[in-house]
Design a protein around this motif. Structure first.
Motif, short mmCIF file in Angstrom:
data_model
loop_
_atom_site.label_atom_id
_atom_site.label_comp_id
_atom_site.label_asym_id
_atom_site.label_seq_id
_atom_site.Cartn_x
_atom_site.Cartn_y
_atom_site.Cartn_z
N THR A 375 -3.76 36.74 42.39
CA THR A 375 -4.04 36.51 40.97
C THR A 375 -4.75 35.18 40.77
O THR A 375 -5.21 34.88 39.68
CB THR A 375 -2.74 36.49 40.15
N ALA A 376 -4.81 34.36 41.81
CA ALA A 376 -5.53 33.09 41.74
C ALA A 376 -5.85 32.70 43.17
O ALA A 376 -5.38 33.34 44.11
CB ALA A 376 -4.67 32.01 41.07
N THR A 377 -6.67 31.69 43.34
CA THR A 377 -7.02 31.25 44.68
C THR A 377 -5.79 30.65 45.35
O THR A 377 -5.16 29.76 44.77
CB THR A 377 -8.14 30.19 44.63
N PRO A 378 -5.44 31.14 46.52
CA PRO A 378 -4.27 30.56 47.21
C PRO A 378 -4.56 29.11 47.58
O PRO A 378 -5.72 28.74 47.79
CB PRO A 378 -4.11 31.41 48.46
N ARG A 379 -3.52 28.31 47.67
CA ARG A 379 -3.71 26.92 48.06
C ARG A 379 -3.12 26.67 49.45
O ARG A 379 -2.02 27.10 49.76
CB ARG A 379 -3.04 25.99 47.05
N ARG A 380 -3.90 25.96 50.27
CA ARG A 380 -3.43 25.55 51.60
C ARG A 380 -2.62 24.28 51.48
O ARG A 380 -2.84 23.45 50.62
CB ARG A 380 -4.63 25.27 52.51
N HIS A 381 -1.69 24.12 52.41
CA HIS A 381 -1.02 22.83 52.62
C HIS A 381 -1.59 22.31 53.93
O HIS A 381 -1.75 23.08 54.88
CB HIS A 381 0.49 23.05 52.72
N LEU A 382 -1.94 21.05 54.01
CA LEU A 382 -2.57 20.54 55.24
C LEU A 382 -1.51 20.01 56.21
O LEU A 382 -0.58 19.30 55.82
CB LEU A 382 -3.59 19.46 54.92
N ASN A 383 -1.69 20.38 57.47
CA ASN A 383 -0.81 19.90 58.55
C ASN A 383 -1.68 19.75 59.78
O ASN A 383 -2.59 20.55 60.00
CB ASN A 383 0.33 20.91 58.78
N ASN A 384 -1.40 18.74 60.61
CA ASN A 384 -2.26 18.47 61.77
C ASN A 384 -2.27 19.62 62.79
O ASN A 384 -3.19 19.74 63.58
CB ASN A 384 -1.82 17.19 62.47
N THR A 385 -1.22 20.44 62.80
CA THR A 385 -1.14 21.51 63.80
C THR A 385 -1.07 22.90 63.17
O THR A 385 -1.62 23.85 63.72
CB THR A 385 0.11 21.31 64.68
N LEU A 386 -0.36 23.00 62.04
CA LEU A 386 -0.11 24.32 61.46
C LEU A 386 -1.16 24.69 60.42
O LEU A 386 -1.55 23.86 59.61
CB LEU A 386 1.27 24.34 60.79
N ARG A 387 -1.56 25.95 60.44
CA ARG A 387 -2.40 26.49 59.37
C ARG A 387 -1.42 26.95 58.29
O ARG A 387 -0.79 28.00 58.42
CB ARG A 387 -3.20 27.66 59.92
N SER A 388 -1.25 26.09 57.29
CA SER A 388 -0.14 26.27 56.36
C SER A 388 -0.62 26.60 54.95
O SER A 388 -1.80 26.52 54.64
CB SER A 388 0.75 25.04 56.29
N TRP A 389 0.37 26.89 54.13
CA TRP A 389 0.13 27.30 52.75
C TRP A 389 0.96 26.46 51.81
O TRP A 389 2.02 25.96 52.17
CB TRP A 389 0.53 28.77 52.58
N ALA A 390 0.42 26.34 50.56
CA ALA A 390 1.21 25.73 49.49
C ALA A 390 1.56 26.79 48.46
O ALA A 390 2.66 26.77 47.90
CB ALA A 390 0.43 24.59 48.83
N SER A 391 0.63 27.73 48.21
CA SER A 391 0.96 28.81 47.27
C SER A 391 0.08 30.02 47.53
O SER A 391 -1.04 29.91 48.03
CB SER A 391 0.79 28.34 45.82
N LEU A 392 0.64 31.17 47.19
CA LEU A 392 -0.03 32.46 47.42
C LEU A 392 0.30 33.35 46.21
O LEU A 392 1.16 34.22 46.27
CB LEU A 392 0.53 33.05 48.71
N PRO A 393 -0.39 33.07 45.06
CA PRO A 393 -0.01 33.79 43.83
C PRO A 393 -0.48 35.24 43.88
O PRO A 393 -1.66 35.50 44.11
CB PRO A 393 -0.76 33.04 42.72
N VAL A 394 0.45 36.18 43.69
CA VAL A 394 0.10 37.60 43.79
C VAL A 394 0.65 38.40 42.62
O VAL A 394 1.58 37.98 41.92
CB VAL A 394 0.64 38.23 45.10
N ARG A 395 0.07 39.58 42.46
CA ARG A 395 0.65 40.61 41.59
C ARG A 395 0.89 41.83 42.48
O ARG A 395 0.05 42.15 43.31
CB ARG A 395 -0.32 40.98 40.46
N VAL A 396 2.06 42.45 42.33
CA VAL A 396 2.33 43.65 43.12
C VAL A 396 2.58 44.83 42.18
O VAL A 396 3.04 44.65 41.06
CB VAL A 396 3.56 43.47 44.05
N HIS A 397 2.21 46.00 42.66
CA HIS A 397 2.45 47.23 41.90
C HIS A 397 3.51 48.02 42.63
O HIS A 397 3.32 48.41 43.77
CB HIS A 397 1.16 48.04 41.78
N ARG A 398 4.61 48.20 41.92
CA ARG A 398 5.73 48.89 42.54
C ARG A 398 5.43 50.37 42.72
O ARG A 398 4.75 50.97 41.89
CB ARG A 398 6.96 48.71 41.64
N THR A 399 5.97 50.92 43.81
CA THR A 399 5.81 52.35 44.04
C THR A 399 6.44 53.12 42.90
O THR A 399 7.54 52.79 42.47
CB THR A 399 6.53 52.74 45.35
N ARG A 400 5.74 54.14 42.37
CA ARG A 400 6.30 54.93 41.27
C ARG A 400 7.30 55.93 41.81
O ARG A 400 7.21 56.37 42.94
CB ARG A 400 5.18 55.67 40.54
#
Lengths: 400, 313
Positions: A375-400
């Motif tokens: 729902t928006a651009t995800p944000r990375r968290h910076l770490n010298n070794t890890l490819r990390s994240w700060a946020s991953l905003p999503v919308r999900v559609h539940r199975t009917r």
């Protein structure tokens, strides 16, 4: 540095915020430059192609870990903590801790956890889906799930678990240079280390977890009493942030590749392949160093004895010389041979734990969610070794 | 997983003992191993034998094993001695290690005959670690004992050579001395030696003695004398195991292949994951805590304590 005249030189700061934020371009430059590239900023040689990274990881005889797997060379510099008896050790001292932990974390030993983790994953997913369908998949799923199941499996007490992620973040930063990322955490080193060390004591652990089994191994003499708390520390250092960002890599992959999510929903048994493909595609652990035990020749270039090499796991995992269409996240691919967990005697000893976490979480999601989108651009968290994240905003559609 | 390796050298290292050097035909690295490991070798007649690795793991490109000709054996050693030649290829499984060297300040190593093979890398490792160690090495005659020169040249007085025709049976009691908590005792050799060492160490602290058997330890009678069912979950079949057949044979009769070798619970080749149930462990490999975990068994000898056992086959 002697013997670098013939090497391609790269003067990019590979630990700069720009490089950490978007490593793919740097990886392309390094892979194209040659099999061995001299990084003038840090006075080290680097490997970014799959063939050389894979070979160097496996070759513990010529590339040791005991002098540290970060930029700091323990031959000349002191580590910020007592070195790991696993990650920062070589045979023969590495043998006993490795064997003990390998047996405790073997697939057959983890089987008893599967049903409970499946239930925990279903509960968490139901809880998250009970909301409005928009949430931060990084905090609500990728962080929440490992923190629900892993500390209990280790046998940690209830207090202070919020220290686990900051400690891991600090430890993985420490493998890089002393830059702003390291300095930002400097004031917490003593406090976080003290908490983690206290959790490694026999008395701090429940009597039925991985931690207790490590101490039982020490009681049988399979480990020394001095090694036992350090093996527990390895679980706490390497077992949380890595899986959190590995799960986040999966969720990011499926949010951006809806056709792959449909494939997983049709065939939930692909969950394990999906996790390894996500680890290949995002490489939660981006880099590790080794130290040459003698003058080692790689592709006509000499790595002098006692000097460091920097291995770009993330670059190797997207090397077009090894993978077709490497930038594509694709469940039809066989990701076997990726170096996201390392390779050889130091290959991630907890990988089966990570796979079980991923499999149970992805299966629970696939049964309940038709579609995931950002729902928006995800944000990375910076770490010298890890490819990390700060946020991953999503919308999900539940199975009917 | 079985890989095909090539015999690059074959040499006599003592009376009745040949050493084989194995390499990958394409010159690739071989799988890593630790002292105490063995490999499974698929011989030209398709039988499987297990041999301890006795080379150096700092050389990632060769394995070394030493094979004693056993006139009363099942024919595998004769095949190695008489038939295999440099340039021949054999299937190799493993390495596996049921006899790992655990950390200790002091080690006492006891070898009987060809039992020297797994101990050879162990003494090298003890030396590398700066541990205190001694080796007592017995055999029939000096000429029958492999690697004598290699050992005495490298380690001198730490190695005590005791050929039976010169000094008689090993005097274990006086060599072991009084129990010490900082010591681990490692022994490999024929069954009577292992039994004698077990008796000599009975009053030492628990977990002091670590052994590897090439022949099976004596076992009590099976826990149950009634048939039981074994479910092969992956195959989706159930077989009934009567008291007169092994689980391994019963499983094979319904067409499920399990690689095996010694069929007496010593080599570990047929290791099978247990999904449900409680095995009656009758092998000479697993430690007590591994038995209690009930996560794996050796179907060549081990059975079931209850009506039903579920295996990952």
């Amino acid at each position: 540095m002697p013997g670098t005249a013939e090497l391609p030189v790269c003067d990019i700061d590979v630990f700069s915020p720009a490089a950490l934020e978007n490593p793919e371009e740097l990886h392309r430059v390094l892979r194209t430059a040659g099999p061995v590239v001299y990084l003038s900023r840090y006075d080290v040689r680097a490997l970014a192609r799959h063939e050389e990274v894979h070979a160097a990881l496996a070759d513990w005889q010529h590339f040791e870990s005991g002098s540290g797997v970060g930029l700091a060379n323990f031959r000349h510099e002191e580590s910020w903590r007592p070195p790991s008896v696993l990650l920062e050790a070589d045979p023969p001292r590495h043998d006993a801790p490795r064997r003990v932990l390998r047996d405790i974390l073997a697939p057959s030993a983890l089987r008893v956890l599967r049903a409970a983790w499946q239930r925990a994953a279903e509960e968490l997913v139901e809880q998250v889906l009970a909301g409005e369908g928009t949430f931060d998949a990084f905090t609500e799923l990728a962080c929440a799930f490992p923190l629900r199941v892993f500390p209990d499996a280790v046998g940690l007490g209830p207090d202070g678990r919020e220290n686990l992620l900051p400690y891991g973040n600090m430890a993985f930063n420490s493998f890089g240079p002393v830059n702003d990322l390291v300095r930002a955490d400097a004031h917490r080193v003593a406090e976080l280390s003290a908490w983690v060390n206290a959790q490694c004591a026999r008395e701090a652990l429940t009597d039925d977890g991985f931690g207790a089994r490590i101490w039982a191994a020490a009681d049988r003499g399979d480990l020394t009493q001095a090694q036992a708390p350090l093996v527990v520390r390895s679980l706490l250092t390497a077992g949380v942030d890595t899986t959190v960002h590995g799960l986040a890599a999966c969720l990011y992959a499926f949010a951006t590749h809806p056709e792959q999510w449909q494939r997983l929903r049709e065939r939930p048994e692909l969950a394990r392949v999906a996790f390894d493909e996500a680890v290949r595609w995002q490489s939660p652990v981006q880099t590790f160093f080794r130290t040459a035990t003698t003058d080692v020749t790689i592709a006509d270039a000499v790595v002098p004895e006692g000097t460091k090499i920097l291995m770009f796991l993330g670059a190797a995992n997207r090397d077009p010389g090894r993978w077709d269409d490497p930038d594509r996240f694709d469940l039809a691919r066989d990701p076997s041979g990726h170096v996201g967990f390392g390779m050889g005697i130091h290959q991630c000893v907890g990988q089966h734990v990570a796979r079980l976490e991923a499999e149970t979480l992805l299966t629970a999601l696939a049964a309940r969610v038709e579609h995931i989108e950002l729902t928006a651009t995800p944000r990375r968290h910076l770490n010298n070794t890890l490819r990390s994240w700060a946020s991953l905003p999503v919308r999900v559609h539940r199975t009917r | 997983m079985v890989v095909t390796l090539e015999i690059s050298a074959k040499e006599a290292v003592a009376e009745g003992v040949v050493a084989l050097t194995l390499v990958h035909p394409a010159g690739a690295r071989l799988p890593d191993w630790t002292p105490g490991s063995h490999i499974e070798v698929v011989l030209p007649d398709r039988t499987v034998r297990h041999y301890s690795l006795c080379g150096s793991r700092w050389d990632a490109y060769t394995y070394r094993v030493a094979v004693l000709r056993e006139p009363y054996g099942r024919g595998g050693s004769a095949l190695v001695h008489d038939t295999l030649r440099p340039g021949d290829r054999v299937g190799v499984g493993g390495p596996r290690n049921h006899f790992p060297l655990v950390p200790s300040e002091t080690y006492l190593f006891i070898a009987g005959g060809i039992g020297i093979t797994p101990l050879l890398p162990m003494v090298q490792q003890a030396e590398l670690l700066g541990a205190e160690w001694q080796l007592l090495y017995g055999g029939r005659t000096r000429a029958s004992m492999a690697f004598l020169e290699e050992l005495t040249a490298a380690h001198g007085e730490r190695v005590h050579i005791a050929p039976q025709d010169e000094v008689g049976l090993l005097d274990l009691g006086s060599w072991l001395g009084a129990p010490r908590p900082d010591t681990k005792v490692y022994c490999c050799g024929p069954a009577p030696l292992l039994t004698a060492v077990e008796a000599a160490c009975a009053h030492w602290p628990a977990y002091t003695l670590r052994t590897e058997r090439f022949t099976a330890a004596e076992q009590a009678a099976p826990v149950r004398d009634l048939p039981f069912e074994v479910e092969l979950r992956r195959t989706g079949r159930v077989v009934t195991v009567t008291p007169d057949v092994s689980v391994l044979d019963a499983v094979r009769r319904v067409g499920v292949d399990v690689l095996s070798s010694c069929e007496q619970g010593t080599c570990g080749t047929c290791l099978t994951p247990v999904l449900e149930g409680s095995p009656d462990h009758r092998d000479s490999i697993l430690a007590d805590h591994e038995r209690a975990a009930n996560t794996c068994m050796f179907p060549c000898v081990s059975r079931s304590r209850d009506d039903r056992l579920v295996l990952d086959l």
